[in-house]
Design a protein around this motif. Sequence first.
Motif: not given
Length: 260
Positions: A1-2, A53-55, A77-78, A114-116
Motif C-alpha cells: 500500500e502506497i 508500506d510507503i509514504f 518507508e518515507i 520512481s527510484n525509491a
Amino acid sequence: EIVTSFYPMYIITQNITEGANNIELVNMADVNVGCLHDYTLTTSDMKKIESADIFVINGLGMESFLDKVIEARNDLEIVDSSRNINNVIVDENINNPHIWTDLNNYILQIENISNALQEYDLNNAEIYKENTSKYIEKIKSLQKEYNEKLQDLNNKKAICLNEAFEYLGQDLGINMTSIRTDHEESSMSAEMLKNLIDKANNEEINMIIIDKNDNKSNAETIANETGAKIYELNSGLTGNLEKDAFVNQMKENYDILLNN
C-alpha cells in the motif's frame, strides 16, 4: 500500500504505478485541500498511514505534520520527492516547497519517487521504470513547448501573489516580486498593497500572477492602479484524478501565458 501526502504527489505516483501488480494507491489529504500549510492530521489520515508500506511526500517542510507520522510509524518507508533538488527558494530561512511548478524539478521528483519504488518493490520495478520513462517524455515535450514559445517572458517583470508560482517564474526567467501569503489574500496589509502598486508603477511591471482559485481582490486593486494584466494560472495543487491532470494543467498555463 502506497500513501501519498497530497494531490501533486498522487498524480506523479499514479503515473509511475499504473498497471503494477498488487498495488493499492491512496491519497492521504482530500484532493481539494490544496497546500498542506498548517494542515492537521485527521483520524482517517492516520488510519491510512497505519496500514501503509510507503509514504510519498513532497518534502521541504510541506508536510509539517511529518514528525507525528514518524512517531506513530517509525518503521514506515518515507519517500521524499525533493531529494537532491538544489534550486530551492528560501525566504527568511523558510523553504518554498512548491517545487513542482518548475518542470525540471518536477522531472526530478518523478525520478526520486520512481527510484525509491523500484528499490522497494523489485517485482514491479520494470513496470515503474517503463511508466517513468513515458511520463517524463510527456513532461519534456511540454517543456520544449515552454522553452520555444515562451522565450519572450525571459526578463519580464511580474508581481506574484501566490508563492506556488515562484518556481515557474524562475524556470521561465521572469523577474518576480513575490509576496508570501500562504494562499491567504487577507494576510496582505494595506501598506504592503500600496508598496506593490508603487513598485509596479515605478518599475513598469505589467504582469500580476495569481492562482485561478485565489481571491482576486488584491490583484484587481493593483491592476486598476497600474494597468498590469492579471494571469490566473493553475498551481497543480488540486484537480481531477486523471493521470494526465498535471500535464493538462501546465498546458493551460502555457496557453494563458502565450495568449494573454
